[in-house]
Design a protein around this motif. Structure first.
Motif, PDB file in Angstrom:
ATOM      1  N   GLY A  10       0.568  -1.205   0.199  1.00 39.94           N
ATOM      2  CA  GLY A  10      -0.010  -0.056   0.115  1.00 39.94           C
ATOM      3  C   GLY A  10       0.972   1.286   0.006  1.00 39.94           C
ATOM      4  O   GLY A  10       0.220   2.195   0.037  1.00 39.94           O
ATOM      5  N   GLY A  11       2.165   1.250  -0.220  1.00 44.06           N
ATOM      6  CA  GLY A  11       3.008   2.147   0.055  1.00 44.06           C
ATOM      7  C   GLY A  11       2.849   3.089  -1.145  1.00 44.06           C
ATOM      8  O   GLY A  11       3.219   4.383  -1.058  1.00 44.06           O
ATOM      9  N   ASP A  12       2.414   2.597  -2.187  1.00 44.13           N
ATOM     10  CA  ASP A  12       2.047   3.475  -3.484  1.00 44.13           C
ATOM     11  C   ASP A  12       1.102   4.520  -3.352  1.00 44.13           C
ATOM     12  O   ASP A  12       0.953   5.766  -4.010  1.00 44.13           O
ATOM     13  CB  ASP A  12       1.730   2.767  -4.701  1.00 44.13           C
ATOM     14  N   GLU A  13       0.439   4.628  -2.163  1.00 39.67           N
ATOM     15  CA  GLU A  13      -0.667   5.647  -1.895  1.00 39.67           C
ATOM     16  C   GLU A  13      -0.297   6.622  -1.196  1.00 39.67           C
ATOM     17  O   GLU A  13      -0.867   7.494  -0.655  1.00 39.67           O
ATOM     18  CB  GLU A  13      -1.840   4.952  -1.148  1.00 39.67           C
ATOM     19  N   LEU A  14       1.096   6.289  -0.547  1.00 37.60           N
ATOM     20  CA  LEU A  14       1.602   7.496   0.314  1.00 37.60           C
ATOM     21  C   LEU A  14       1.693   8.812  -0.155  1.00 37.60           C
ATOM     22  O   LEU A  14       1.648   9.693   0.655  1.00 37.60           O
ATOM     23  CB  LEU A  14       3.062   7.079   0.818  1.00 37.60           C
ATOM     24  N   SER A  15       1.756   8.979  -1.359  1.00 35.30           N
ATOM     25  CA  SER A  15       1.829  10.421  -2.194  1.00 35.30           C
ATOM     26  C   SER A  15       0.661  11.110  -1.830  1.00 35.30           C
ATOM     27  O   SER A  15       0.638  12.398  -1.955  1.00 35.30           O
ATOM     28  CB  SER A  15       1.891  10.241  -3.522  1.00 35.30           C
ATOM     29  N   SER A  16      -0.563  10.488  -1.432  1.00 36.26           N
ATOM     30  CA  SER A  16      -1.786  11.520  -0.887  1.00 36.26           C
ATOM     31  C   SER A  16      -1.556  12.208   0.301  1.00 36.26           C
ATOM     32  O   SER A  16      -2.305  13.019   0.535  1.00 36.26           O
ATOM     33  CB  SER A  16      -2.903  10.518  -1.092  1.00 36.26           C
ATOM     34  N   LEU A  17      -0.408  12.055   1.100  1.00 43.82           N
ATOM     35  CA  LEU A  17      -0.017  12.586   2.397  1.00 43.82           C
ATOM     36  C   LEU A  17       0.951  13.740   2.053  1.00 43.82           C
ATOM     37  O   LEU A  17       1.119  14.356   3.168  1.00 43.82           O
ATOM     38  CB  LEU A  17       0.646  11.582   3.412  1.00 43.82           C
ATOM     39  N   THR A  18       1.241  14.089   0.997  1.00 45.44           N
ATOM     40  CA  THR A  18       1.966  15.411   0.793  1.00 45.44           C
ATOM     41  C   THR A  18       1.209  16.405   1.402  1.00 45.44           C
ATOM     42  O   THR A  18       0.029  16.751   0.915  1.00 45.44           O
ATOM     43  CB  THR A  18       2.112  15.705  -0.580  1.00 45.44           C
ATOM     44  N   GLY A  19       2.116  17.524   2.257  1.00 48.00           N
ATOM     45  CA  GLY A  19       1.323  18.541   2.684  1.00 48.00           C
ATOM     46  C   GLY A  19       0.599  18.266   3.937  1.00 48.00           C
ATOM     47  O   GLY A  19      -0.219  19.217   4.569  1.00 48.00           O
ATOM     48  N   LYS A  20       0.306  16.900   4.343  1.00 48.90           N
ATOM     49  CA  LYS A  20      -0.788  16.680   5.469  1.00 48.90           C
ATOM     50  C   LYS A  20       0.018  16.498   6.693  1.00 48.90           C
ATOM     51  O   LYS A  20       1.316  16.262   6.935  1.00 48.90           O
ATOM     52  CB  LYS A  20      -1.379  15.353   5.105  1.00 48.90           C
ATOM     53  N   ASN A  21      -0.746  16.571   7.878  1.00 53.36           N
ATOM     54  CA  ASN A  21      -0.337  16.151   9.191  1.00 53.36           C
ATOM     55  C   ASN A  21      -0.678  14.944   9.396  1.00 53.36           C
ATOM     56  O   ASN A  21      -1.856  14.475   9.350  1.00 53.36           O
ATOM     57  CB  ASN A  21      -1.008  16.984  10.245  1.00 53.36           C
ATOM     58  N   VAL A  22       0.545  14.022   9.577  1.00 50.17           N
ATOM     59  CA  VAL A  22       0.239  12.449   9.514  1.00 50.17           C
ATOM     60  C   VAL A  22       0.211  12.071  10.938  1.00 50.17           C
ATOM     61  O   VAL A  22       1.515  12.404  11.555  1.00 50.17           O
ATOM     62  CB  VAL A  22       1.129  11.824   8.638  1.00 50.17           C
ATOM     63  N   LEU A  23      -0.524  11.118  11.496  1.00 56.54           N
ATOM     64  CA  LEU A  23      -0.385  10.435  12.880  1.00 56.54           C
ATOM     65  C   LEU A  23      -0.343   8.955  12.529  1.00 56.54           C
ATOM     66  O   LEU A  23      -1.600   8.387  12.043  1.00 56.54           O
ATOM     67  CB  LEU A  23      -1.647  10.767  13.615  1.00 56.54           C
ATOM     68  N   ILE A  24       0.926   8.472  12.430  1.00 56.21           N
ATOM     69  CA  ILE A  24       1.216   7.094  12.396  1.00 56.21           C
ATOM     70  C   ILE A  24       0.650   6.070  13.662  1.00 56.21           C
ATOM     71  O   ILE A  24       1.177   6.421  14.683  1.00 56.21           O
ATOM     72  CB  ILE A  24       2.302   6.530  11.918  1.00 56.21           C
ATOM     73  N   VAL A  25      -0.203   5.067  13.388  1.00 53.97           N
ATOM     74  CA  VAL A  25      -0.682   4.348  14.423  1.00 53.97           C
ATOM     75  C   VAL A  25      -0.191   2.977  14.499  1.00 53.97           C
ATOM     76  O   VAL A  25      -0.818   2.245  13.461  1.00 53.97           O
ATOM     77  CB  VAL A  25      -2.224   4.555  14.865  1.00 53.97           C
ATOM     78  N   GLU A  26       0.589   2.693  15.449  1.00 54.46           N
ATOM     79  CA  GLU A  26       1.313   1.260  15.403  1.00 54.46           C
ATOM     80  C   GLU A  26       1.013   0.624  16.577  1.00 54.46           C
ATOM     81  O   GLU A  26       0.889   1.077  17.513  1.00 54.46           O
ATOM     82  CB  GLU A  26       2.912   1.501  15.243  1.00 54.46           C
TER      83      GLU A  26
END
Length: 215
Positions: free
Chosen positions: A115-131
């Motif tokens: 699913g890493g190909d979708e990461l481009s949609s996070l450009t300019g966003k505030n991201v909270l990674i939940v692990e």
């Protein structure tokens, strides 16, 4: 340094008989190390901390599958309640990524991103990674490097568990639920070869179970 609840190396945990454990797992578990109720209470506190620090920003909550799904769902439920009842609130959208770095109970050196190909949609966003759990830290550092290429505005990481291990590369998430001993833990969506996700409590796996469910 972010606060966390430390589970000591000599923590005896709790007898299985004190809790509701699925009968099909009774002989596979040594003890309950973090009961479900304690997980939920700690998750609520993490939600408060995240809103305190990130309130007012639009956040993309990025769930690391598969092990993070229960923690992710509970954390977002608590954030939703706080959004309705606090002066600060966090507008949230969600996304998902899957990382694979385990074979049986051994962490491999390679990290497979699905699913890493979708990461481009996070450009300019505030991201909270939940692990669910940070062990060596290499998997998270790999993901953060991939994210960095997409130029997000801000990235924070919340992990339910951080394992105390000599194999650690030194990475620490921004928010941690519990620091745990260097044992193989299952339950609350943490798995061993896809088993034990259907267990509410976080438990220590027996050596016999590692052989039983080995692939």
């Amino acid at each position: 340094m972010a606060s966390f609840l430390q589970i000591a190396d000599d923590e005896k945990g709790h007898e299985l008989e004190l809790f509701c454990v699925p009968k099909h797992y009774e002989n596979d578990l040594e003890r309950v190390i973090i009961p479900h109720g304690l997980i939920k209470d700690r998750t609520e506190r993490l939600a408060r901390d995240i809103i305190r620090d990130m309130g007012g920003h639009h956040i993309v909550a990025l769930c690391v599958l598969k092990g993070g799904y229960k923690f992710f769902a509970d954390l977002l439920d608590f954030i939703q309640v706080l959004n309705q009842n606090c002066d600060k609130s966090v507008p949230l959208t969600v996304d998902f990524i899957r990382l694979k770095s385990y074979c049986n109970d051994e962490s491999t050196n390679s990290v497979k991103v699905i699913g890493g190909d979708e990461l481009s949609s996070l450009t300019g966003k505030n991201v909270l990674i939940v692990e669910d759990i940070v062990e060596t830290g290499r998997t998270m550092k790999t993901l953060l490097a991939l994210l960095e290429e997409c130029n997000p505005k801000m990235v924070k990481v919340v992990s339910l568990l951080v394992k105390r291990t000599p194999r650690s590369c030194g990475y620490r998430p921004d928010y941690t639920g519990f620091e745990v001993p260097d044992e193989f833990l299952v339950g609350y969506a943490l798995d061993y070869n896809e088993y034990f996700r259907d267990l509410n409590h976080i438990c220590v796996l027996t050596e016999e179970a590692k052989e039983k469910y080995k692939v």
